[in-house]
Write a protein that holds these residues in place. Structure first.
Motif, PDB file in Angstrom:
ATOM      1  N   PHE A  80     -14.726  22.269  51.853  1.00  0.00           N
ATOM      2  CA  PHE A  80     -14.040  22.912  50.623  1.00  0.00           C
ATOM      3  C   PHE A  80     -12.950  22.895  50.038  1.00  0.00           C
ATOM      4  O   PHE A  80     -12.293  23.280  48.317  1.00  0.00           O
ATOM      5  CB  PHE A  80     -13.392  24.449  51.319  1.00  0.00           C
ATOM      6  N   GLN A  81     -12.091  22.289  50.725  1.00  0.00           N
ATOM      7  CA  GLN A  81     -10.755  21.518  49.814  1.00  0.00           C
ATOM      8  C   GLN A  81     -11.197  20.467  48.754  1.00  0.00           C
ATOM      9  O   GLN A  81     -10.826  21.089  47.868  1.00  0.00           O
ATOM     10  CB  GLN A  81      -9.837  21.239  50.605  1.00  0.00           C
ATOM     11  N   VAL A  82     -11.807  19.390  48.964  1.00  0.00           N
ATOM     12  CA  VAL A  82     -12.297  18.755  47.534  1.00  0.00           C
ATOM     13  C   VAL A  82     -13.037  19.232  47.041  1.00  0.00           C
ATOM     14  O   VAL A  82     -13.574  18.903  45.427  1.00  0.00           O
ATOM     15  CB  VAL A  82     -13.488  17.405  48.093  1.00  0.00           C
ATOM     16  N   ALA A  83     -14.118  20.876  47.242  1.00  0.00           N
ATOM     17  CA  ALA A  83     -14.194  21.235  46.113  1.00  0.00           C
ATOM     18  C   ALA A  83     -13.482  22.114  45.158  1.00  0.00           C
ATOM     19  O   ALA A  83     -14.119  22.734  44.594  1.00  0.00           O
ATOM     20  CB  ALA A  83     -15.539  22.124  46.745  1.00  0.00           C
ATOM     21  N   GLY A  84     -12.559  21.378  46.058  1.00  0.00           N
ATOM     22  CA  GLY A  84     -11.923  22.955  44.536  1.00  0.00           C
ATOM     23  C   GLY A  84     -11.324  24.065  44.732  1.00  0.00           C
ATOM     24  O   GLY A  84     -10.730  25.208  44.716  1.00  0.00           O
ATOM     25  N   ARG A  85     -11.724  24.836  46.756  1.00  0.00           N
ATOM     26  CA  ARG A  85     -11.683  26.177  47.041  1.00  0.00           C
ATOM     27  C   ARG A  85     -10.804  26.147  48.159  1.00  0.00           C
ATOM     28  O   ARG A  85     -10.630  24.986  48.875  1.00  0.00           O
ATOM     29  CB  ARG A  85     -13.455  26.576  47.581  1.00  0.00           C
ATOM     30  N   THR A  86     -10.249  27.707  48.456  1.00  0.00           N
ATOM     31  CA  THR A  86      -9.809  27.695  49.960  1.00  0.00           C
ATOM     32  C   THR A  86     -10.380  27.492  50.868  1.00  0.00           C
ATOM     33  O   THR A  86     -10.935  28.255  51.173  1.00  0.00           O
ATOM     34  CB  THR A  86      -9.035  29.185  49.274  1.00  0.00           C
TER      35      THR A  86
END
Length: 274
Positions: A80-86
């Motif tokens: 989630f983090q590396v995809a730009g999501r919380t």
């Protein structure tokens, strides 16, 4: 993100997801089309993600990829983090299938099996479980919980003989109280309790009895619309934090129940091919 997806795909083996090893593969791990099928997305979309050509995936897509790739909680949060999501909040973490339970479920194709939360929400089920119970993963809102459906919808009760329904009602309430004690009144368990106290006098009466139990392991009779009554044993495997349960339905060899479960397998295959 692309590099992480590739590394996790290459780390999985066909047998990790319940597939036969088959002939020797040209590359390590799963193929892109296999991951795409597990995540319910097109092969082209998944390929573009790995090649850094795709759009930013939604949280729903990321959750599907995490399940397909059998990611741990830490790996899921990282994706989630590396995809730009919380990363998912603690409230929604329980919807991420525990990898250890999923690995066991993937190897069970000859008997009904499903993974539930401690609130009776079905996260995933194999084809035989769908043939026995129907698709339990399609519900939304409070109806995701089998406890809520038991007291608000007549359909779930048809799966049990009439003379066993009172016992099942008590078991449903006892299970919910155990989860309520673990999660607290401000949790989703508390939300279910408040909703059911308003919707069902039967539930309200049983809730006042203060019975507490985790009644998943059981011998019972289930009524299938085509096969009729099936005597089965239910075995449960819990995660360490008791938040998820792998429920496996079996019957002793050379019994009528065992033969009916074998017939259920044929029904499940036929339904999947439609």
């Amino acid at each position: 993100m692309a590099a992480f997806l590739r590394s996790r795909r290459e780390a999985l083996r066909p047998e990790d997801i319940g597939l036969a090893p088959g002939a020797r593969r040209r590359t390590a791990g799963l193929r892109r089309d296999e991951v795409a099928a597990l995540a319910a997305m097109s092969t082209d979309y998944y390929t573009r993600l790995e090649q850094q050509r795709g759009p930013q995936p939604s949280e729903q897509m990321l959750a599907s990829l995490a399940r397909a790739l059998r990611l741990t909680d830490s790996e899921r949060d990282y994706l989630f983090q590396v995809a730009g999501r919380t990363a998912p909040s603690p409230v929604s973490v329980a919807t991420h299938v525990a990898p250890a339970l999923r690995r066991v479920l993937d190897r069970l194709d000859d008997t009904p099996a499903l993974i539930l939360t401690n609130l009776g929400e079905t996260l995933v089920q194999n084809q035989m479980a769908k043939a026995l119970f129907g698709d339990l993963t399609s519900f939304t809102g409070l109806a995701r919980s089998e406890i809520y459906r038991w007291f608000t919808d007549p359909a779930p009760r048809r799966l049990y003989p009439e003379d066993d329904r009172d016992r099942q009602s008590r078991a449903q309430v006892a299970n919910l109280r155990a989860a309520y004690g673990l999660l607290g009144p401000r949790s989703r368990a508390g939300e279910l309790v408040r909703a059911l106290e308003k919707a069902s006098p039967e539930f309200a009466g049983l809730w006042a009895r203060q019975e507490v139990a985790k009644r998943f392991e059981d011998h019972k009779t289930l009524v299938h619309p085509e096969l009729g009554p099936i005597e089965v044993d239910c075995q449960a495997l819990f995660t360490e934090d008791q938040s998820q349960i792998l429920l496996v339905i079996t019957a002793p060899p050379r019994t009528e129940g065992h033969e009916k479960l074998r017939m259920l397998g044929v029904i499940g295959v036929t339904a999947a091919e439609r």
